[in-house]
Scaffold this motif. Structure first.
Motif, PDB file in Angstrom:
ATOM      1  N   HIS A  44       0.824  -1.206   0.000  1.00 50.37           N
ATOM      2  CA  HIS A  44       0.000   0.000   0.000  1.00 50.37           C
ATOM      3  C   HIS A  44       0.863   1.263   0.000  1.00 50.37           C
ATOM      4  CE1 HIS A  44      -3.277  -2.727   0.657  1.00 50.37           C
ATOM      5  NE2 HIS A  44      -4.085  -1.736   0.378  1.00 50.37           N
ATOM      6  N   TYR A  45       1.954   1.228   0.727  1.00 59.71           N
ATOM      7  CA  TYR A  45       2.864   2.368   0.738  1.00 59.71           C
ATOM      8  C   TYR A  45       3.433   2.615  -0.660  1.00 59.71           C
ATOM      9  CZ  TYR A  45       7.097   5.075   1.333  1.00 59.71           C
ATOM     10  OH  TYR A  45       8.088   6.015   1.183  1.00 59.71           O
ATOM     11  N   GLN A  46       3.876   1.558  -1.320  1.00 62.22           N
ATOM     12  CA  GLN A  46       4.435   1.682  -2.671  1.00 62.22           C
ATOM     13  C   GLN A  46       3.401   2.207  -3.665  1.00 62.22           C
ATOM     14  OE1 GLN A  46       5.903  -2.298  -3.180  1.00 62.22           O
ATOM     15  NE2 GLN A  46       7.783  -1.891  -2.038  1.00 62.22           N
ATOM     16  N   ALA A  47       2.134   1.861  -3.452  1.00 63.99           N
ATOM     17  CA  ALA A  47       1.052   2.317  -4.323  1.00 63.99           C
ATOM     18  C   ALA A  47       0.517   3.695  -3.910  1.00 63.99           C
ATOM     19  CB  ALA A  47      -0.087   1.304  -4.329  1.00 63.99           C
ATOM     20  N   LYS A  48       1.143   4.297  -2.890  1.00 61.21           N
ATOM     21  CA  LYS A  48       0.705   5.591  -2.354  1.00 61.21           C
ATOM     22  C   LYS A  48      -0.759   5.555  -1.885  1.00 61.21           C
ATOM     23  CE  LYS A  48       3.995   8.286  -5.122  1.00 61.21           C
ATOM     24  NZ  LYS A  48       5.091   7.661  -4.511  1.00 61.21           N
ATOM     25  N   GLN A  49      -1.146   4.412  -1.336  1.00 61.40           N
ATOM     26  CA  GLN A  49      -2.485   4.206  -0.794  1.00 61.40           C
ATOM     27  C   GLN A  49      -2.412   4.347   0.722  1.00 61.40           C
ATOM     28  OE1 GLN A  49      -5.685   3.323  -2.216  1.00 61.40           O
ATOM     29  NE2 GLN A  49      -6.165   3.915  -0.130  1.00 61.40           N
ATOM     30  N   PRO A  50      -3.015   5.400   1.300  1.00 54.38           N
ATOM     31  CA  PRO A  50      -2.948   5.568   2.762  1.00 54.38           C
ATOM     32  C   PRO A  50      -3.628   4.395   3.479  1.00 54.38           C
ATOM     33  CG  PRO A  50      -4.294   7.303   1.738  1.00 54.38           C
ATOM     34  CD  PRO A  50      -3.807   6.424   0.645  1.00 54.38           C
ATOM     35  N   ILE A  51      -3.016   3.994   4.589  1.00 52.39           N
ATOM     36  CA  ILE A  51      -3.554   2.863   5.345  1.00 52.39           C
ATOM     37  C   ILE A  51      -3.392   3.123   6.843  1.00 52.39           C
ATOM     38  CG2 ILE A  51      -1.404   1.525   5.190  1.00 52.39           C
ATOM     39  CD1 ILE A  51      -3.306  -0.987   4.859  1.00 52.39           C
ATOM     40  N   VAL A  52      -4.411   2.742   7.590  1.00 52.72           N
ATOM     41  CA  VAL A  52      -4.394   2.831   9.049  1.00 52.72           C
ATOM     42  C   VAL A  52      -4.477   1.409   9.578  1.00 52.72           C
ATOM     43  CG1 VAL A  52      -5.632   3.663  11.096  1.00 52.72           C
ATOM     44  CG2 VAL A  52      -5.534   5.092   9.035  1.00 52.72           C
ATOM     45  N   VAL A  53      -3.592   1.066  10.507  1.00 56.19           N
ATOM     46  CA  VAL A  53      -3.596  -0.264  11.124  1.00 56.19           C
ATOM     47  C   VAL A  53      -4.187  -0.113  12.519  1.00 56.19           C
ATOM     48  CG1 VAL A  53      -2.224  -2.252  11.816  1.00 56.19           C
ATOM     49  CG2 VAL A  53      -1.521  -0.893   9.824  1.00 56.19           C
TER      50      VAL A  53
END
Length: 165
Positions: A44-53
Motif C-alpha cells: 500500500h505504501y508503494q502504491a501511495k495508498q494511505p492505510i491505518v492499522v
C-alpha cells in the motif's frame, strides 16, 4: 490521536451499495499474520495508498511497529502512531484507539488486526482482515465476518494459505 473530521466521501463504499456499505476483504490462511501485515502495508505504501492499522492489543501493535522497521533489509516504510506529532506526514498510521481516516486524495484503507470489528469502519474506503491458521484467530474472524454481514457490508474471502489458490 489524529483529530478533526475527515473531508470528502467514502468513494469506495459508495461503489458497493451506497453510504454505510464498506467492502471488507478477509485474507485467510496467513502463515505469519504480522509478516503478512507488513507485506500488505509495504504494498500500500508503494502504491501511495494511505492505510491505518488498528489493534487494541498494544503489545501486538508494537510488534508490528518493530517488524515494519526490520522485515526487509532494503525496505523503508514510513509509519507513526496516530497520536505522534509526525502522524500527519506518515502514510501509514498505527492506532489502538478509534481509527480515524486521514484526509487525503485517496480514501484510506483500514487494516484490522484486532479480534473485534473496528469502530468507525465506514470512514474508510476498504477494510482488510488478515487471518492466520491459528484456531482462535479463525474463530474470531468468523465472528467478525458474521457481524460485518449482519451490518450489510460487502464481505469477500481470499485464500492466501501456502496451499490456497
Amino acid at each position: 490521536m489524529v483529530r478533526g473530521p475527515r473531508t470528502g466521501t467514502n468513494t469506495r463504499a459508495a461503489t458497493h451499495g451506497g453510504p454505510g456499505m464498506t467492502r471488507i476483504d478477509f485474507a485467510f490462511g496467513a502463515p505469519d499474520r504480522l509478516r503478512t501485515a507488513c507485506k500488505l502495508v509495504a504494498k500500500h505504501y508503494q502504491a501511495k495508498q494511505p492505510i491505518v492499522v488498528y489493534c487494541q492489543d498494544m503489545a501486538l501493535l508494537e510488534q508490528l511497529n518493530c517488524l515494519l522497521w526490520e522485515f526487509e533489509p532494503t525496505a523503508f516504510i514510513p509509519h507513526a502512531y496516530a497520536d505522534d506529532p509526525l502522524a500527519a506526514q506518515a502514510p501509514v498510521l498505527l492506532t489502538g484507539s478509534q481509527p480515524v481516516a486521514p484526509s487525503t486524495d485517496k480514501p484510506a484503507w483500514l487494516l484490522n488486526l484486532d479480534s473485534q470489528c473496528p469502530p468507525s469502519l465506514t470512514e474508510f474506503g476498504r477494510v482488510l482482515e488478515i487471518v492466520s491458521q491459528d484456531d482462535e484467530n479463525v474463530a474470531a474472524a468468523r465472528q467478525r465476518w458474521k457481524q460485518y454481514k449482519a451490518l450489510g457490508h460487502d464481505v469477500h474471502a481470499h485464500d492466501i494459505s501456502p496451499t490456497g489458490k
